[in-house]
Design a protein around this motif. Structure first.
Motif, mmCIF file in Angstrom:
data_model
loop_
_atom_site.group_PDB
_atom_site.id
_atom_site.type_symbol
_atom_site.label_atom_id
_atom_site.label_comp_id
_atom_site.label_asym_id
_atom_site.label_seq_id
_atom_site.Cartn_x
_atom_site.Cartn_y
_atom_site.Cartn_z
ATOM 1 N N LEU A 1 0.797 -1.227 0.000
ATOM 2 C CA LEU A 1 0.000 0.000 0.000
ATOM 3 C C LEU A 1 0.824 1.269 0.000
ATOM 4 O O LEU A 1 0.327 2.328 -0.414
ATOM 5 N N GLY A 2 2.065 1.212 0.488
ATOM 6 C CA GLY A 2 2.938 2.379 0.481
ATOM 7 C C GLY A 2 2.372 3.540 1.281
ATOM 8 O O GLY A 2 1.701 3.350 2.304
ATOM 9 N N ASP A 3 2.642 4.741 0.808
ATOM 10 C CA ASP A 3 2.134 5.952 1.472
ATOM 11 C C ASP A 3 0.709 6.199 0.988
ATOM 12 O O ASP A 3 0.464 7.063 0.135
ATOM 13 N N TRP A 4 -0.221 5.456 1.541
ATOM 14 C CA TRP A 4 -1.606 5.459 1.061
ATOM 15 C C TRP A 4 -2.283 6.786 1.407
ATOM 16 O O TRP A 4 -2.322 7.194 2.559
ATOM 17 N N GLU A 5 -2.816 7.436 0.375
ATOM 18 C CA GLU A 5 -3.486 8.717 0.585
ATOM 19 C C GLU A 5 -4.463 8.945 -0.561
ATOM 20 O O GLU A 5 -4.075 8.964 -1.727
ATOM 21 N N ARG A 6 -5.737 9.097 -0.226
ATOM 22 C CA ARG A 6 -6.745 9.390 -1.237
ATOM 23 C C ARG A 6 -8.074 9.715 -0.571
ATOM 24 O O ARG A 6 -8.306 9.360 0.582
ATOM 25 N N ALA A 7 -8.936 10.405 -1.325
ATOM 26 C CA ALA A 7 -10.309 10.701 -0.897
ATOM 27 C C ALA A 7 -10.360 11.315 0.499
ATOM 28 O O ALA A 7 -11.226 10.985 1.305
ATOM 29 N N GLY A 8 -9.392 12.199 0.788
ATOM 30 C CA GLY A 8 -9.394 12.875 2.079
ATOM 31 C C GLY A 8 -8.883 12.057 3.233
ATOM 32 O O GLY A 8 -9.047 12.444 4.391
#
Length: 214
Positions: free
Chosen positions: A23-30
């Motif tokens: 997943l790594g640096d997971w960032e999305r949809a706020g």
């Protein structure tokens, strides 16, 4: 919309590494994931959870890891589940006169079963199972009705999150049945299942603002 942090905690680097690789640096949809290794056992995890909540002020904290399945239940090895309740099952004493474990269930100070009120929002996406926590995995501690999964840190994690007033979830992948020989545990398979399940959980729209819905 303000960014909402999701703290993902594991007890060990062994459990977290394949999740970060996937997943790594997971960032999305706020939403943005903050990774934390809390340490093994109830005490280490409770302390690390309090520190993570203080430092990150997350919208939700998720404990993820492998666990054992109670013999005789329908859980499959490498299946992932959300934990709907957990308790510290090894609070008690071994009695030399009887050769049995005496739980401290009747003591007011003993930890009660802690129910996670947030799993109902995600129950359509995941199987929900009851769990128990023991600091010595696979110890011959009596099971209670409704308990299907054995963890080590789940009850302490639930308690710390509840006291901190933060939304919390626990995701477990079954690596073995309690009592299996250690060389029969299927840890790599369970960790692959855990990565799949965590990715699905992070992408679930129900996870956003979870505490407001609990």
């Amino acid at each position: 919309m303000a960014e909402e942090k999701i703290v993902v905690m594991t007890a060990t680097e062994l459990e977290q590494r394949p999740l970060r690789d996937r997943l790594g640096d997971w960032e999305r949809a706020g939403r943005r994931v903050v990774w934390r290794v809390g340490g093994m056992g109830a005490g280490a995890m409770a302390a690390a959870t309090v520190e993570a909540v203080r430092a990150e002020r997350p919208g939700v904290v998720v404990l993820v890891g492998i666990g054992g399945a109670r013999p005789g239940v329908s859980l499959e090895v490498a299946e992932s589940v959300l934990v709907g309740s957990d308790r510290q099952a090894d609070l008690g004493a071994w009695r030399s006169e009887t050769g049995r474990f005496e739980p401290f269930d009747g003591w007011a100070e003993a930890a009660e079963t802690i129910v996670c009120p947030y799993v109902e929002r995600l129950g359509a996406r995941f199987r929900v199972s009851g769990a128990r926590s023991v600091n010595a995995a696979c110890a011959p501690v009596p099971w209670r009705d409704g308990e299907e999964v054995e963890s080590m840190e789940g009850a302490a994690f639930f308690g710390a999150c509840r006291m901190a007033g933060v939304a919390f979830l626990q995701l477990r992948a079954i690596s073995n049945r309690v009592g299996d020989r250690r060389d029969a545990w299927r840890i790599p398979e369970a960790l692959r299942s855990l990565a799949d399940a965590l990715e699905g959980l992070l992408n679930a729209p129900e996870l956003l603002n979870l505490r407001d819905r609990g």
